[in-house]
Design an enzyme around this catalytic site. Structure first.
Site, PDB file in Angstrom:
ATOM      1  N   HIS A  88       0.853  -1.200   0.000  1.00 52.81           N
ATOM      2  CA  HIS A  88       0.000   0.000   0.000  1.00 52.81           C
ATOM      3  C   HIS A  88       0.887   1.247   0.000  1.00 52.81           C
ATOM      4  O   HIS A  88       1.925   1.285   0.650  1.00 52.81           O
ATOM      5  CB  HIS A  88      -0.929  -0.004   1.219  1.00 52.81           C
ATOM      6  N   GLU A 158      -3.758   2.189  -7.596  1.00 59.12           N
ATOM      7  CA  GLU A 158      -4.149   3.279  -6.709  1.00 59.12           C
ATOM      8  C   GLU A 158      -3.206   4.460  -6.904  1.00 59.12           C
ATOM      9  O   GLU A 158      -2.139   4.521  -6.269  1.00 59.12           O
ATOM     10  CB  GLU A 158      -4.038   2.834  -5.251  1.00 59.12           C
TER      11      GLU A 158
HETATM   12  C1  PEP Z   1      -6.726   3.414   0.015  1.00 57.72           C
HETATM   13  O1  PEP Z   1      -6.048   3.942   0.888  1.00 57.72           O
HETATM   14  O2  PEP Z   1      -6.471   2.273  -0.375  1.00 57.72           O
HETATM   15  C2  PEP Z   1      -7.835   4.190  -0.544  1.00 57.72           C
HETATM   16  C3  PEP Z   1      -8.332   3.812  -1.688  1.00 57.72           C
HETATM   17  O3  PEP Z   1      -8.271   5.261   0.196  1.00 57.72           O
HETATM   18  P1  PEP Z   1      -9.450   6.292  -0.178  1.00 57.72           P
HETATM   19  O4  PEP Z   1     -10.600   5.494  -0.717  1.00 57.72           O
HETATM   20  O5  PEP Z   1      -9.779   6.966   1.112  1.00 57.72           O
HETATM   21  O6  PEP Z   1      -8.897   7.219  -1.208  1.00 57.72           O
END
Ligand code: PEP
Length: 242
Positions: A88, A158
């Site tokens: 992450h 992400e």
């Molecule tokens: C995450 O930290 O994996 C994430 C997607 O956070 P958020 O949805 O708050 O952007």
């Protein structure tokens, strides 16, 4: 394509009292089978009563021994947890977790037959410099080095600039980047297909448009998953559209 996966990453939110209320509010309300909740590890025993798939937020790669603060895949498995997030961006940034460590963690998790969610994504600086594809290639190449069988791995794309900011990539950017990841992995691993989830500021307002993007195989949801009503609404929306 199978069901879209929904992962709720609760991160380091909520004290015990709030966790109890959270569990009370979602109990018996999540029936969609492809949901995985990722609680703070301390609270795992309370989440087990929900009968929802659980993941840990991180795993370590050494064998049992003296590694204060870490959690081993075998320990997670012994608590009935079959999935783990690895790499992450908050761990990459705050704990200097690098692609080599991430590779060792994935191998350790696979050894225990865990399902791995490999998180990748570019920072805003890298995006502005048009380095997104190079960054993703580097992250994925090293994270999957020496791993031949991808059946227990999914990738969560992400973008770091999207996490917790309310900003999400455009539809075109998402289609292009997710296709890029799938093609890159296919070429790298002798034709194997991989599922790619999207994570970053997914919420009840944008979920409908995100579900229209066929290339996305599911969602990793942080902030919105900590709000029981919103999380359930998102799950219902996904369930009704797929
Ligand atoms: C995450 O930290 O994996 C994430 C997607 O956070 P958020 O949805 O708050 O952007």
């Amino acid at each position: 394509m199978g069901k879209k996966i929904i992962i709720g990453n609760l991160k380091t939110n909520m004290d015990y009292e709030t966790v109890v209320k959270y569990i009370e509010r979602i109990k018996n309300r999540i029936t969609y089978p492809a949901v995985i909740l990722v609680p703070t590890s301390l609270y795992v025993p309370y989440f087990k009563e929900l009968n929802i798939k659980l993941a840990v937020q991180n795993i370590y790669f050494e064998n049992e021994g003296s590694y204060t603060g870490e959690i081993l895949p075998s320990q997670a498995k012994s608590m009935g947890i079959k999935y783990a997030l690895v790499g992450h961006s908050e761990r990459r940034k705050n704990l200097k977790e690098n692609n080599q460590m991430i590779n060792k963690k994935i191998k350790a998790g696979l050894k225990e037959n865990m399902g791995i969610v490999l998180c990748v994504g570019e920072t805003i600086e890298e995006k502005v410099l048009l380095e997104t594809e190079d960054v993703l290639k580097r992250q994925i190449f090293t994270a999957l080095k020496g791993i031949d069988d991808l059946k227990n791995i999914v990738i969560a794309y992400e973008p770091v600039w999207s996490i917790g900011t309310g900003k999400i990539p455009t539809e075109r950017e998402l289609i292009n980047t997710i296709k890029f990841i799938k093609d890159f992995v296919k070429e790298l691993k002798r034709g194997q297909e991989i599922k790619v989830l999207y994570g970053g500021s997914v919420n009840i307002k944008n979920i409908e448009s995100l579900t229209k993007i066929e290339e996305i195989d599911g969602y990793l949801i942080g902030g919105a998953s900590t709000k029981p009503e919103e999380f359930i609404e998102i799950i219902n929306e996904v369930e009704s559209l797929v």
